[in-house]
Design a protein around this motif. Sequence first.
Motif, PDB file in Angstrom:
ATOM      1  N   PRO A 160       0.091  -1.047   7.893  1.00  0.00           N
ATOM      2  CA  PRO A 160       0.073   0.417   7.879  1.00  0.00           C
ATOM      3  C   PRO A 160      -0.290   0.957   9.256  1.00  0.00           C
ATOM      4  O   PRO A 160      -0.797   0.213  10.115  1.00  0.00           O
ATOM      5  CB  PRO A 160      -1.034   0.734   6.867  1.00  0.00           C
ATOM      6  CG  PRO A 160      -1.986  -0.412   7.014  1.00  0.00           C
ATOM      7  CD  PRO A 160      -1.120  -1.623   7.272  1.00  0.00           C
ATOM      8  N   LYS A 161      -0.065   2.229   9.485  1.00  0.00           N
ATOM      9  CA  LYS A 161      -0.526   2.843  10.720  1.00  0.00           C
ATOM     10  C   LYS A 161      -2.044   2.901  10.680  1.00  0.00           C
ATOM     11  O   LYS A 161      -2.629   3.438   9.738  1.00  0.00           O
ATOM     12  CB  LYS A 161       0.048   4.262  10.861  1.00  0.00           C
ATOM     13  CG  LYS A 161       1.547   4.316  11.076  1.00  0.00           C
ATOM     14  CD  LYS A 161       2.009   5.748  11.235  1.00  0.00           C
ATOM     15  CE  LYS A 161       3.518   5.818  11.474  1.00  0.00           C
ATOM     16  NZ  LYS A 161       3.987   7.215  11.612  1.00  0.00           N
ATOM     17  N   CYS A 162      -2.664   2.308  11.683  1.00  0.00           N
ATOM     18  CA  CYS A 162      -4.128   2.341  11.732  1.00  0.00           C
ATOM     19  C   CYS A 162      -4.594   2.012  13.134  1.00  0.00           C
ATOM     20  O   CYS A 162      -3.823   1.534  13.976  1.00  0.00           O
ATOM     21  CB  CYS A 162      -4.749   1.400  10.710  1.00  0.00           C
ATOM     22  SG  CYS A 162      -4.418  -0.347  10.963  1.00  0.00           S
ATOM     23  N   SER A 187       4.576  -5.558   2.103  1.00  0.00           N
ATOM     24  CA  SER A 187       4.055  -4.623   3.101  1.00  0.00           C
ATOM     25  C   SER A 187       2.796  -3.962   2.569  1.00  0.00           C
ATOM     26  O   SER A 187       2.564  -3.919   1.359  1.00  0.00           O
ATOM     27  CB  SER A 187       5.100  -3.550   3.450  1.00  0.00           C
ATOM     28  OG  SER A 187       5.356  -2.726   2.329  1.00  0.00           O
ATOM     29  N   PHE A 188       1.982  -3.475   3.498  1.00  0.00           N
ATOM     30  CA  PHE A 188       0.808  -2.681   3.156  1.00  0.00           C
ATOM     31  C   PHE A 188       1.147  -1.227   3.474  1.00  0.00           C
ATOM     32  O   PHE A 188       1.271  -0.859   4.643  1.00  0.00           O
ATOM     33  CB  PHE A 188      -0.402  -3.147   3.965  1.00  0.00           C
ATOM     34  CG  PHE A 188      -0.828  -4.565   3.671  1.00  0.00           C
ATOM     35  CD1 PHE A 188      -1.494  -4.875   2.498  1.00  0.00           C
ATOM     36  CD2 PHE A 188      -0.558  -5.587   4.573  1.00  0.00           C
ATOM     37  CE1 PHE A 188      -1.893  -6.181   2.224  1.00  0.00           C
ATOM     38  CE2 PHE A 188      -0.960  -6.891   4.319  1.00  0.00           C
ATOM     39  CZ  PHE A 188      -1.624  -7.178   3.124  1.00  0.00           C
ATOM     40  N   GLU A 189       1.281  -0.418   2.461  1.00  0.00           N
ATOM     41  CA  GLU A 189       1.717   0.962   2.664  1.00  0.00           C
ATOM     42  C   GLU A 189       0.612   1.821   3.276  1.00  0.00           C
ATOM     43  O   GLU A 189       0.887   2.726   4.067  1.00  0.00           O
ATOM     44  CB  GLU A 189       2.173   1.564   1.335  1.00  0.00           C
ATOM     45  CG  GLU A 189       3.354   0.839   0.698  1.00  0.00           C
ATOM     46  CD  GLU A 189       4.593   0.854   1.575  1.00  0.00           C
ATOM     47  OE1 GLU A 189       4.789   1.859   2.306  1.00  0.00           O
ATOM     48  OE2 GLU A 189       5.353  -0.122   1.547  1.00  0.00           O
ATOM     49  N   THR A 190      -0.635   1.550   2.919  1.00  0.00           N
ATOM     50  CA  THR A 190      -1.749   2.348   3.407  1.00  0.00           C
ATOM     51  C   THR A 190      -2.850   1.438   3.936  1.00  0.00           C
ATOM     52  O   THR A 190      -2.895   0.241   3.631  1.00  0.00           O
ATOM     53  CB  THR A 190      -2.333   3.232   2.291  1.00  0.00           C
ATOM     54  OG1 THR A 190      -2.941   2.387   1.300  1.00  0.00           O
ATOM     55  CG2 THR A 190      -1.251   4.089   1.650  1.00  0.00           C
ATOM     56  N   LEU A 191      -3.746   2.021   4.710  1.00  0.00           N
ATOM     57  CA  LEU A 191      -4.892   1.274   5.213  1.00  0.00           C
ATOM     58  C   LEU A 191      -5.747   0.790   4.051  1.00  0.00           C
ATOM     59  O   LEU A 191      -6.288  -0.314   4.082  1.00  0.00           O
ATOM     60  CB  LEU A 191      -5.709   2.137   6.169  1.00  0.00           C
ATOM     61  CG  LEU A 191      -6.945   1.501   6.809  1.00  0.00           C
ATOM     62  CD1 LEU A 191      -6.604   0.198   7.512  1.00  0.00           C
ATOM     63  CD2 LEU A 191      -7.613   2.483   7.779  1.00  0.00           C
ATOM     64  N   SER A 192      -5.841   1.590   3.007  1.00  0.00           N
ATOM     65  CA  SER A 192      -6.598   1.186   1.825  1.00  0.00           C
ATOM     66  C   SER A 192      -5.983  -0.046   1.167  1.00  0.00           C
ATOM     67  O   SER A 192      -6.711  -0.933   0.695  1.00  0.00           O
ATOM     68  CB  SER A 192      -6.663   2.344   0.819  1.00  0.00           C
ATOM     69  OG  SER A 192      -7.367   1.968  -0.341  1.00  0.00           O
ATOM     70  N   ASP A 193      -4.654  -0.111   1.140  1.00  0.00           N
ATOM     71  CA  ASP A 193      -3.986  -1.304   0.597  1.00  0.00           C
ATOM     72  C   ASP A 193      -4.379  -2.546   1.402  1.00  0.00           C
ATOM     73  O   ASP A 193      -4.652  -3.611   0.841  1.00  0.00           O
ATOM     74  CB  ASP A 193      -2.466  -1.138   0.633  1.00  0.00           C
ATOM     75  CG  ASP A 193      -1.965  -0.080  -0.333  1.00  0.00           C
ATOM     76  OD1 ASP A 193      -2.692   0.242  -1.294  1.00  0.00           O
ATOM     77  OD2 ASP A 193      -0.848   0.424  -0.127  1.00  0.00           O
ATOM     78  N   GLU A 247      -8.729   4.783  10.511  1.00  0.00           N
ATOM     79  CA  GLU A 247      -7.510   5.574  10.419  1.00  0.00           C
ATOM     80  C   GLU A 247      -6.940   5.786  11.817  1.00  0.00           C
ATOM     81  O   GLU A 247      -7.675   5.901  12.795  1.00  0.00           O
ATOM     82  CB  GLU A 247      -7.794   6.934   9.762  1.00  0.00           C
ATOM     83  CG  GLU A 247      -8.225   6.859   8.305  1.00  0.00           C
ATOM     84  CD  GLU A 247      -7.097   6.433   7.366  1.00  0.00           C
ATOM     85  OE1 GLU A 247      -5.917   6.451   7.800  1.00  0.00           O
ATOM     86  OE2 GLU A 247      -7.395   6.096   6.214  1.00  0.00           O
TER      87      GLU A 247
END
Length: 293
Positions: free
Chosen positions: A172-174, A208-214, A267
């Motif tokens: 993810p974007k992070c 894939s990891f869609e979010t940083l939380s994922d 983030e």
Amino acid sequence: MSVLRRAAPAAGLARAKVNLALHITGQRSDGYHLLESLVVFPQIGDRLSIEASETLELLVEGPFAHDLEGPTEDNLVLKAAALFAEAAGTGPLKLKMTLSKRLPVASGIGGGSSDAATALRLLEDHSGIYLDDDRLHGLALQLGADVPVCLWAQPQLMRGIGDDVSPAPQMPKCGMVLVNPKVGVSTPAVFKALKTRSNPALPPLPESFETLSDLTGMLALCRNDLQQPAIEICPAIGEILDTLGAEDDIVFARMSGSGATVFGLCEAGREMALERSLRTRHPDWWIASGRLA
């Protein structure tokens, strides 16, 4: 077999290799440890440039140049140049190679390995001779088990002794902050302190990891099996982990490799403010930040 293509400018970033997870799964009879690791490459690293010269020379500069041990001719960048010249059939190389050493030496983020891998790719660009992937992987492996994964600065999975590499899930974007206490940690000493060498492998990973939380949810199921042994040798690692864990903007922190560098995930867009804040409060630490590649 090589393919001749148009040369491109030969300068680039030798990105830090960060182990988001590192599972030690066994040990071979020759002493090499078996591992499974999820690796990423943030926009943080050494810089390497190549230009034409009368002879082959390597200039090492930057804040950590003085920490490199041994004569310059033993540097992996020059060894990479020698292997490439032989494989590509270029004859003696006449180049000035300038390495700006911005990553701490022997810090668990693959600085020397990434320097060597970047040298191979830049030598391809400079010469216009591109080796096929298998041959390039073979050259990298001759330089060290961690060099092949550094050839492509994208999320990858490492297995075996580190030589078996494959694409990892999309990240993810992070942002990422790297922190090192400027204390050397011996990799052999960390492995010697490791109590269990046959540990569970990585859990199944998504495409894939869609979010940083994922991503952090998955990392919570993983480990760095070298983290606790390294803390026992270098308690400053534990201090850094506690410091990053107390930061509201840090959502996950763990040691990379055999230490002593610790990464913190945040983030996207918050990494530079975190770096500035940490630098103010901990001027004795090395701290850098960047986005994941």
